[in-house]
Write a protein that holds these residues in place. Structure first.
Motif, PDB file in Angstrom:
ATOM      1  N   LYS A 176      -9.899   5.379  -5.462  1.00  0.00           N
ATOM      2  CA  LYS A 176      -9.430   6.679  -5.826  1.00  0.00           C
ATOM      3  C   LYS A 176     -10.065   7.040  -6.691  1.00  0.00           C
ATOM      4  CE  LYS A 176      -4.897   6.926  -4.026  1.00  0.00           C
ATOM      5  NZ  LYS A 176      -3.078   6.680  -5.255  1.00  0.00           N
ATOM      6  N   MET A 214       1.016  -0.853   0.244  1.00  0.00           N
ATOM      7  CA  MET A 214      -0.025   0.214  -0.386  1.00  0.00           C
ATOM      8  C   MET A 214       0.642   1.197   0.063  1.00  0.00           C
ATOM      9  SD  MET A 214      -3.011   1.414   2.760  1.00  0.00           S
ATOM     10  CE  MET A 214      -1.607   1.389   4.222  1.00  0.00           C
ATOM     11  N   HIS A 215       2.097   1.591   0.619  1.00  0.00           N
ATOM     12  CA  HIS A 215       2.779   3.033   0.112  1.00  0.00           C
ATOM     13  C   HIS A 215       3.988   2.782  -0.388  1.00  0.00           C
ATOM     14  CE1 HIS A 215       2.601   0.438   4.655  1.00  0.00           C
ATOM     15  NE2 HIS A 215       2.799   1.436   5.292  1.00  0.00           N
ATOM     16  N   ASN A 258       2.321   1.511  -3.444  1.00  0.00           N
ATOM     17  CA  ASN A 258       1.661   2.001  -4.409  1.00  0.00           C
ATOM     18  C   ASN A 258       1.138   3.431  -4.609  1.00  0.00           C
ATOM     19  OD1 ASN A 258       1.809  -0.537  -5.837  1.00  0.00           O
ATOM     20  ND2 ASN A 258       0.711  -1.516  -4.778  1.00  0.00           N
ATOM     21  N   THR A 259       0.856   4.056  -2.922  1.00  0.00           N
ATOM     22  CA  THR A 259       0.694   5.262  -2.784  1.00  0.00           C
ATOM     23  C   THR A 259       1.910   6.395  -2.868  1.00  0.00           C
ATOM     24  OG1 THR A 259       0.461   5.074  -0.616  1.00  0.00           O
ATOM     25  CG2 THR A 259      -1.403   4.951  -1.742  1.00  0.00           C
ATOM     26  N   GLY A 260       3.056   6.015  -3.476  1.00  0.00           N
ATOM     27  CA  GLY A 260       4.300   6.486  -3.218  1.00  0.00           C
ATOM     28  C   GLY A 260       4.911   6.799  -2.436  1.00  0.00           C
ATOM     29  N   TYR A 261       5.494   6.513  -0.924  1.00  0.00           N
ATOM     30  CA  TYR A 261       5.940   6.644  -0.210  1.00  0.00           C
ATOM     31  C   TYR A 261       6.751   5.377  -0.309  1.00  0.00           C
ATOM     32  CZ  TYR A 261       2.248   8.729   2.017  1.00  0.00           C
ATOM     33  OH  TYR A 261       1.655  10.501   2.035  1.00  0.00           O
ATOM     34  N   THR A 291      -6.114   0.875  -3.711  1.00  0.00           N
ATOM     35  CA  THR A 291      -6.188   1.851  -3.505  1.00  0.00           C
ATOM     36  C   THR A 291      -6.977   3.062  -4.860  1.00  0.00           C
ATOM     37  OG1 THR A 291      -4.216   2.958  -4.009  1.00  0.00           O
ATOM     38  CG2 THR A 291      -5.023   2.503  -1.780  1.00  0.00           C
ATOM     39  N   PHE A 292      -7.262   1.538  -5.919  1.00  0.00           N
ATOM     40  CA  PHE A 292      -7.901   2.201  -7.016  1.00  0.00           C
ATOM     41  C   PHE A 292      -9.407   2.724  -6.806  1.00  0.00           C
ATOM     42  CE2 PHE A 292     -10.244   0.777 -10.642  1.00  0.00           C
ATOM     43  CZ  PHE A 292      -9.253   1.774 -11.610  1.00  0.00           C
TER      44      PHE A 292
END
Length: 239
Positions: A171, A46-47, A49-52, A167-168
């Motif tokens: 979003k 999750m991190h 895929n969301t840029g972290y 998260t798709f």
């Protein structure tokens, strides 16, 4: 037999513990020594895929430390196993031998008939990461075809995404809902009692939609089907 570590994954550990128990039951029945390292945490998908990326890198290093020394790490999730195998090396983390359940059974243990019994009409949804990242192919289907009493019916347009995508779905809710609608239409068209898959995330998404329709189709993880026997048959989990 190999010394195996169960990587339960966040979603399964939190919401679907029956799946994790089923993996242990199944692997021990097949002769594996299964352990559950208590220090395991999220794989970082999750991190990442969301840029972290930095946080994902820390989690990947932690994963490598926790699961070091095992012959194999088995996860009831193509998504999380794919993260470990495909992304952790790119984050500079040494990777233990991590497998999605069906590929571990077929490729490592070299079994297809695991002695399961599941007298229900079932259709199978191949999840995106299991297909496109891990390439598990028809291994889950081979395992299901060997289950005593199971009536396996093909799912039309099976390889189409269900619309979850982590998260798709948050979003892009409109697109996700449209994809879910297509998937549910195909599932209902099979007349199946049970929808199975190798990822609880997809089953949560599709099963939630089917539940709102009161469709009478129950989502059941592949591990729970394979762990079911005539002596100890599967029963719906109560929460």
């Amino acid at each position: 037999m190999p010394r195996v570590a169960l990587f339960a994954t966040c979603l399964t550990d939190t919401l679907f513990p029956a799946t994790a128990r089923a993996v242990v039951t199944l692997l021990e029945r097949l002769g594996c020594d299964v352990e559950f390292p208590f220090d395991q945490t999220c794989c970082g998908q999750m991190h990442f895929n969301t840029g972290y990326a930095d946080q994902a890198k820390d989690l990947a290093r932690h994963f490598a430390r926790v699961f070091a020394g095992y012959d194999a790490v088995v996860a009831p999730s193509g998504s999380c196993a794919g993260m470990v195998r495909d992304v952790h090396p790119r984050l500079g983390s040494p990777t233990p031998d991590a497998y999605e359940l069906s590929e571990f059974l077929v490729d490592v243990l070299e079994v297809r008939d695991v002695g399961a019994y599941f007298p229900h009409r079932v259709t199978y949804h191949p999840t995106c990461h299991s297909l496109r990242v891990l390439g598990v192919g028809d291994k889950p289907l081979a395992l299901l075809r060997a289950v005593k009493g199971l009536d396996l019916v093909p799912l039309p347009a099976a390889e189409q995404c269900c619309g979850f995508g982590g998260t798709f779905a948050l979003k892009n809710p409109d697109t996700s809902t449209a994809m879910l609608t297509d998937k549910m239409r195909h599932v209902l068209g099979t007349g199946a009692e049970v929808l199975t898959a190798g990822d609880n995330s997809c089953l949560l998404h599709v099963g939630g939609g089917l539940s709102r329709l009161r469709a009478g189709v129950r989502p059941v993880h592949l591990a729970e089907i394979l762990a079911s026997t005539e002596e100890e048959p599967w029963a719906p989990a109560t929460r």
